[in-house]
Design an enzyme around this catalytic site. Structure first.
Site, PDB file in Angstrom:
ATOM      1  CG  HIS A 149      -7.013  -9.034  31.615  1.00  0.00           C
ATOM      2  ND1 HIS A 149      -6.899  -9.665  30.392  1.00  0.00           N
ATOM      3  CD2 HIS A 149      -6.757 -10.003  32.548  1.00  0.00           C
ATOM      4  CE1 HIS A 149      -6.580 -10.934  30.573  1.00  0.00           C
ATOM      5  NE2 HIS A 149      -6.489 -11.165  31.871  1.00  0.00           N
ATOM      6  CG  ASP A 158     -11.183 -15.830  37.399  1.00  0.00           C
ATOM      7  OD1 ASP A 158     -10.356 -16.069  36.504  1.00  0.00           O
ATOM      8  OD2 ASP A 158     -11.792 -16.721  38.022  1.00  0.00           O
ATOM      9  N   GLY A 159     -11.867 -14.588  34.622  1.00  0.00           N
ATOM     10  CA  GLY A 159     -12.805 -14.915  33.565  1.00  0.00           C
ATOM     11  C   GLY A 159     -12.726 -14.038  32.333  1.00  0.00           C
ATOM     12  CG  ASN A 160     -10.441 -10.504  32.305  1.00  0.00           C
ATOM     13  OD1 ASN A 160     -11.129  -9.508  32.198  1.00  0.00           O
ATOM     14  ND2 ASN A 160      -9.789 -10.797  33.430  1.00  0.00           N
ATOM     15  N   GLY A 161     -10.686 -14.213  29.620  1.00  0.00           N
ATOM     16  CA  GLY A 161     -10.526 -14.924  28.363  1.00  0.00           C
ATOM     17  C   GLY A 161     -11.840 -15.505  27.863  1.00  0.00           C
ATOM     18  NE  ARG A 162     -13.089 -19.201  31.890  1.00  0.00           N
ATOM     19  CZ  ARG A 162     -13.380 -19.466  33.164  1.00  0.00           C
ATOM     20  NH1 ARG A 162     -14.296 -20.370  33.446  1.00  0.00           N
ATOM     21  NH2 ARG A 162     -12.763 -18.842  34.141  1.00  0.00           N
ATOM     22  CB  THR A 163     -15.903 -12.605  29.630  1.00  0.00           C
ATOM     23  OG1 THR A 163     -16.172 -13.239  30.886  1.00  0.00           O
ATOM     24  CG2 THR A 163     -16.967 -11.544  29.375  1.00  0.00           C
ATOM     25  NE  ARG A 217     -11.415 -18.310  24.781  1.00  0.00           N
ATOM     26  CZ  ARG A 217     -10.472 -18.001  25.678  1.00  0.00           C
ATOM     27  NH1 ARG A 217      -9.498 -17.154  25.375  1.00  0.00           N
ATOM     28  NH2 ARG A 217     -10.481 -18.546  26.878  1.00  0.00           N
TER      29      ARG A 217
END
Length: 385
Positions: free
Chosen positions: A213, A217-222, A224
């Site tokens: 992580h 912010d934005g970890n999931g979208r980055t 993927r």
């Protein structure tokens, strides 16, 4: 828990106490499975990779490598994937608002956020041949353009959980900020490996990224988007398969698999990516076929239109951008304003487009059939979940 002046004394008391941040095991020189990949899982990964490559070949063959619709088809597949990835983060946008946002005609905040994710996915594919820390930071900067921490590793503790005040009770407490640079350096070294099946490699890298992580912010979208950079950079795909739609279709299983990975079991996340890849290949193929059939139907409507008419050039663009304005068309095709207006009027008269505003100025035209196909696909993903 620090006193920021916003929380009550009782809330600070509840949020104060010891916690355990994750410190992920190094991957660069490690074997994700010891002593070897289990045979059943190896077969599952191989089957999923074959499904993706078959989808990739089908998407190209369905239109033909020189077909002007191939680029727009790739664009809509990428946008579909971006929308699914964003929906995992509870950012839901319909096809119409997303298409409007692409031509700066939407007032939806969610649509603007998803378009930022589209730009991130585009950057992932553009930078796929250079999977280093600079690439990861560039993806994050694209996603959160203008944000203070965009493209910067975090300098504070982050966690996944309901409370924004304290990590106590969180589902996942990421590594301490001072441990992030070394963890990311190890992950980047892992990305360089060439001795692993591509899909397994991408699944493990994604899970490690989400464990670290590295951003506020934005970890999931980055993370993927990084998967797609690997699938492209490692040569498995040339188009974009909607893998995030497959993850979204079984969202709880995906999040549980990430938790299992953090606890030391990599098998569930690999299984989830194999399942998501098969889902992406199967449903992506149906979407490509449906869009291609719509394009053929529209070509039939243009029977009798002179071969060099601008309407023929507009037609394939509608696959990737099913809502147009005259200004957007003028800019995209580099044609005079009158030519753009004439083409839009002709396509409307032939039943391909509909004028969507009812205004005399600042009008937009939409392709209801393509929008319906995209919304139907999104609904299918939601039903699967």
């Amino acid at each position: 828990m620090p006193d920021d002046g916003l929380a009550s004394r009782s809330a600070r008391a509840r949020g104060t106490g010891p916690y355990e941040a994750t410190l992920p095991a190094p991957l660069a020189g490690a074997e994700p499975y010891s002593p070897s990949l289990p045979g059943d899982l190896a077969a599952d990964v191989a089957d999923a990779e074959k499904a993706l490559t078959t989808f990739d070949a089908h998407a190209i063959a369905r239109l033909g490598a020189d077909n002007p619709a191939l680029g727009p088809m790739s664009a809509i597949l990428l946008r579909t994937e971006s929308a699914s990835s964003s929906q995992i983060e509870d950012l839901t946008v319909g096809a119409r608002q997303l298409a409007l946002a692409e031509i700066d005609e939407s007032r939806s905040g969610n649509a603007a956020t998803v378009i930022a994710n589209v730009r991130t996915m585009e950057a992932a594919l553009r930078l796929a041949d250079s999977l280093d820390l600079e690439t990861v930071l560039a993806l994050h900067a694209e996603l959160l353009t203008g944000a203070r921490d965009a493209g910067r590793l975090r300098d504070q503790l982050v966690w996944v959980g309901r409370s924004g005040l304290s990590p106590l009770g969180a589902v996942h407490i990421a590594p301490e900020a001072e441990d992030v640079p070394a963890a990311m350096a190890d992950l980047v070294s892992f990305l360089d490996r060439e001795d692993l099946p591509v899909l397994l490699h991408a699944a493990i890298a994604h899970a490690q990224f989400e464990t670290i992580h590295p951003f506020t912010d934005g970890n999931g979208r980055t993370g993927r988007a990084l998967v797609h950079a690997m699938l492209r950079g490692k040569g498995l795909l040339t188009t974009t398969a909607p893998v995030s739609a497959g993850l979204l279709a079984q969202l709880s299983a995906y999040t549980e698999a990430l938790s299992a990975y953090r606890a030391g079991d990599a098998r569930p996340i690999v299984e989830q990516f194999a399942r998501a890849a098969r889902y992406a290949a199967a449903t992506g193929t149906r979407l490509v076929d449906a869009l291609s059939a719509q394009l053929e139907e529209d070509r039939g409507r243009l029977t009798g239109v002179r071969p060099h008419a601008l309407a023929w050039k507009v037609l394939p663009l509608l696959i990737g951008q099913p809502i147009l304005s005259a200004a957007h068309l003028r800019s995209t095709l580099d044609v005079p304003a009158m030519s753009a207006q004439r083409a839009l009027a002709q396509l409307t008269e032939l039943g391909v487009l509909q004028e969507a505003t009812g205004r005399s100025r600042n009008r937009v035209w939409q392709h209801p059939g393509i929008l319906a196909l995209l919304d139907d696909y999104a609904a299918e993903v939601r039903r699967a979940g």
